[in-house]
Design a protein around this motif. Structure first.
Motif, PDB file in Angstrom:
ATOM      1  N   LEU A 150      23.792  75.094   0.837  1.00  0.00           N
ATOM      2  CA  LEU A 150      24.065  76.372   1.492  1.00  0.00           C
ATOM      3  C   LEU A 150      23.017  76.722   2.555  1.00  0.00           C
ATOM      4  O   LEU A 150      23.253  77.604   3.386  1.00  0.00           O
ATOM      5  CB  LEU A 150      24.119  77.501   0.455  1.00  0.00           C
ATOM      6  N   LEU A 151      21.872  76.056   2.523  1.00  0.00           N
ATOM      7  CA  LEU A 151      20.829  76.356   3.511  1.00  0.00           C
ATOM      8  C   LEU A 151      21.217  75.911   4.916  1.00  0.00           C
ATOM      9  O   LEU A 151      20.538  76.235   5.889  1.00  0.00           O
ATOM     10  CB  LEU A 151      19.493  75.703   3.103  1.00  0.00           C
ATOM     11  N   GLU A 157      23.266  86.498   5.922  1.00  0.00           N
ATOM     12  CA  GLU A 157      23.434  87.169   4.631  1.00  0.00           C
ATOM     13  C   GLU A 157      23.628  86.157   3.504  1.00  0.00           C
ATOM     14  O   GLU A 157      23.023  86.269   2.428  1.00  0.00           O
ATOM     15  CB  GLU A 157      24.612  88.144   4.689  1.00  0.00           C
ATOM     16  N   LYS A 158      24.430  85.131   3.776  1.00  0.00           N
ATOM     17  CA  LYS A 158      24.666  84.094   2.764  1.00  0.00           C
ATOM     18  C   LYS A 158      23.389  83.282   2.536  1.00  0.00           C
ATOM     19  O   LYS A 158      23.052  82.921   1.407  1.00  0.00           O
ATOM     20  CB  LYS A 158      25.819  83.193   3.184  1.00  0.00           C
ATOM     21  N   LEU A 159      22.674  83.001   3.639  1.00  0.00           N
ATOM     22  CA  LEU A 159      21.404  82.279   3.527  1.00  0.00           C
ATOM     23  C   LEU A 159      20.406  83.057   2.673  1.00  0.00           C
ATOM     24  O   LEU A 159      19.688  82.480   1.848  1.00  0.00           O
ATOM     25  CB  LEU A 159      20.801  82.064   4.921  1.00  0.00           C
ATOM     26  N   ILE A 207      17.145  82.702  11.954  1.00  0.00           N
ATOM     27  CA  ILE A 207      17.156  83.323  10.630  1.00  0.00           C
ATOM     28  C   ILE A 207      16.320  84.601  10.644  1.00  0.00           C
ATOM     29  O   ILE A 207      15.425  84.759  11.471  1.00  0.00           O
ATOM     30  CB  ILE A 207      16.616  82.369   9.540  1.00  0.00           C
ATOM     31  N   ASN A 208      16.599  85.489   9.700  1.00  0.00           N
ATOM     32  CA  ASN A 208      15.816  86.728   9.645  1.00  0.00           C
ATOM     33  C   ASN A 208      14.491  86.516   8.905  1.00  0.00           C
ATOM     34  O   ASN A 208      14.250  85.448   8.324  1.00  0.00           O
ATOM     35  CB  ASN A 208      16.632  87.872   9.026  1.00  0.00           C
ATOM     36  N   ALA A 215      11.562  81.078   2.297  1.00  0.00           N
ATOM     37  CA  ALA A 215      11.446  79.612   2.397  1.00  0.00           C
ATOM     38  C   ALA A 215       9.984  79.191   2.244  1.00  0.00           C
ATOM     39  O   ALA A 215       9.672  78.219   1.545  1.00  0.00           O
ATOM     40  CB  ALA A 215      12.017  79.125   3.724  1.00  0.00           C
ATOM     41  N   ALA A 216       9.075  79.946   2.887  1.00  0.00           N
ATOM     42  CA  ALA A 216       7.636  79.650   2.772  1.00  0.00           C
ATOM     43  C   ALA A 216       7.158  79.842   1.334  1.00  0.00           C
ATOM     44  O   ALA A 216       6.368  79.050   0.813  1.00  0.00           O
ATOM     45  CB  ALA A 216       6.844  80.546   3.723  1.00  0.00           C
ATOM     46  N   ILE A 217       7.651  80.902   0.677  1.00  0.00           N
ATOM     47  CA  ILE A 217       7.286  81.170  -0.721  1.00  0.00           C
ATOM     48  C   ILE A 217       7.766  80.034  -1.625  1.00  0.00           C
ATOM     49  O   ILE A 217       7.022  79.577  -2.504  1.00  0.00           O
ATOM     50  CB  ILE A 217       7.867  82.527  -1.173  1.00  0.00           C
TER      51      ILE A 217
END
Length: 512
Positions: A150-151, A157-159, A207-208, A215-217
């Motif tokens: 899904l990424l 919103e889905k991401l 991306i927001n 993603a970083a976390i």
């Protein structure tokens, strides 16, 4: 009208009209917050039939596919209505074990991404908001290959739902192991190319901020106590350091945890240390807390971010030189200024946790902290209503008291007694002990604090019976620290004949 209205709303959650679908979802979710309404909704939900509905082949004409999708989205919306905003782990387990999750993962794996809409992904996200037990049950379904696919979605919103689900499952894995261990999900993530996919998502420009931060976390958590690859180390650590003071609590808390875990590795820690200037942190913490509510919130977020950085480099480390550097840098003075001057509601856990982390050093470090005269500032925090702040505060006080005890014999008066008395510390500790709005650990530690201070001195009549009888209840406590130190404090207090008489009531004998 209950049955009729709820039945109708349930019949239109899969409506072809988007507005009708969204509003019926919202209203069902709201109604489900009431137990009677929720029971009525639950009557019309059959988990097995939902799992089967979601497994139906997505084929036929465009019109037929749209009809299938609307029905399936409707089923997902019903699940959202009964899960959203509830701490119902039993329901979470029922949904996972019913086959619904397997059906959703089948959809994530086999369909074109454009047909995987919010309702499908949101069911998984709602499940990841459950307890660690529920999240680990979900993990047993091997969710990563499906969520990682899904990424590649283009819809933010889905991401966001997908990446937040991944963060929550990764966190459950972190909570199941010690912070010094490698992350238990690392190998499974690597098997599916998850590290590369998360880093590719992080690098995307469409991306927001929440997606990028999450993603970083994820990467930071997966590399717990493990060296980040050189190709991404500077970028990931720099980004995590930039968001530890974020206005979004989810991002703020999780970036702090990720940095703390990364710092267990020496290479990662060196990279983190490059971005930390003790003097500038001390100055940031001294900035006046003035302005509009929005301006004050911005000041607080920045300051909490600096405290979170300090937590990341201190937590779990026996680095007494670093602790001395922090104490001598002016940071402690700035924190005590905050404790002394601000409204208690604006003194949050990150500020107090820095002091607690410093008190976990050796006696030399704690006595250096004691030289800063910490008690009036810490004692003021005992009026706080937040149990986490209270726990950090009482732990800090007890650790400093222990350093004082360790420099004198057990038969001597506690060297900090006079300073504590000067600031009304005995009365403030006893007032905290008697409060009914705090957790057991705070009460236990407060009783131990009072016992430690009085050592071989007679406890005042007004508190003697309460403190001694309470300490006697702790001698077999399940928490080892409480068990050991309640016995030690009773032994010290028993050196005074009046205390001894109180302790020995009921033929009580202090266990060795």
């Amino acid at each position: 009208m209950r049955t009729e209205i709820i039945s109708h709303l349930m019949s239109i959650v899969g409506d072809s009209d988007a507005w009708t679908q969204i509003q019926s979802r919202v209203q069902l979710g709201n109604l489900a917050q009431n137990s009677e309404n929720r029971s009525e909704i639950m009557k019309g939900i059959d988990m097995k039939s939902i799992a089967e509905e979601l497994r139906k082949p997505y084929e036929g004409t465009l019109e037929q596919k749209k009809e299938i999708q609307n029905k399936q989205e409707g089923k997902c919306i019903l699940l959202y209505a009964i899960i959203h905003g509830r701490n119902d782990d039993e329901l979470g387990r029922t949904i996972i074990n019913s086959g619904i999750v397997d059906s959703l993962f089948f959809i994530f794996n086999s369909r074109d991404l454009s047909s995987i809409t919010i309702p499908f992904v949101d069911v998984i996200q709602q499940l990841t908001l459950g307890s660690n037990e529920v999240k680990l049950l979900l993990y047993s379904k091997k969710p990563y290959p499906y969520l990682l696919r899904l990424l590649n979605h283009s819809d933010n919103e889905k991401l966001e739902f997908a990446i937040c689900s991944i963060v929550n499952i990764i966190n459950a894995g972190s909570n199941a192991t010690s912070s010094s261990s490698l992350h238990p999900h690392f190998d499974q993530m690597s098997t599916y190319g998850g590290i590369e996919k998360l880093y590719s998502l992080f690098k995307r420009t469409d991306i927001n901020e929440v997606i990028k931060d999450s993603a970083a976390i994820c990467i930071g958590q997966l590399f717990s106590a493990k060296q980040l690859p050189h190709s991404m180390r500077t970028e990931i650590i720099s980004h995590l350091m930039s968001i530890v003071g974020d206005f979004n609590n989810f991002i703020k808390i999780n970036s702090r945890i990720a940095l703390g875990n990364l710092a267990k590795n020496s290479e990662n820690r060196s990279e983190i240390m490059k971005g930390i200037d003790m003097k500038s942190i001390a100055e940031e913490l001294r900035k006046p807390y003035i302005g509009t509510l929005e301006q004050k919130k911005e000041i607080q977020n920045k300051q909490e971010g600096k405290c979170n950085l300090l937590y990341a480099i201190l937590n779990g480390r026996s680095d007494d030189e670093l602790r001395k550097t922090i104490i001598n840098s002016g940071i402690v003075d700035s924190l005590f200024f905050i404790f002394d001057t601000r409204d208690l509601s604006s003194i949050t856990a990150p500020y107090v946790d820095v002091i607690q982390q410093l008190t976990l050093g050796n006696d030399e470090v704690r006595l250096l902290l004691y030289s800063k005269k910490p008690y009036p500032y810490l004692l003021r925090l005992l009026n706080h209503i937040d149990n986490i702040v209270l726990e950090f505060t009482i732990c800090s006080i007890i650790n400093i008291l222990f350093a004082g005890s360790n420099t004198t014999s057990s038969s001597s008066l506690h060297p900090h007694f006079d300073q504590m008395s000067r600031y009304g510390g005995i009365e403030k500790l006893y007032s905290l002990f008697k409060r009914s709005d705090m957790n057991k650990k705070i009460k236990d530690l407060t009783a131990i604090c009072i016992g430690r201070l009085f050592s071989a001195r007679e406890l005042p009549h007004s508190m003697r019976t309460n403190i001694i009888s309470y300490l006697k209840t702790l001698i077999n406590d399940s928490e080892i620290f409480i068990k050991i130190y309640s016995r030690i404090q009773l032994g010290n207090l028993a050196q005074n004949s009046v205390n001894k008489s109180e302790i020995e009531k009921g033929d009580f004998i202090i266990p060795q």
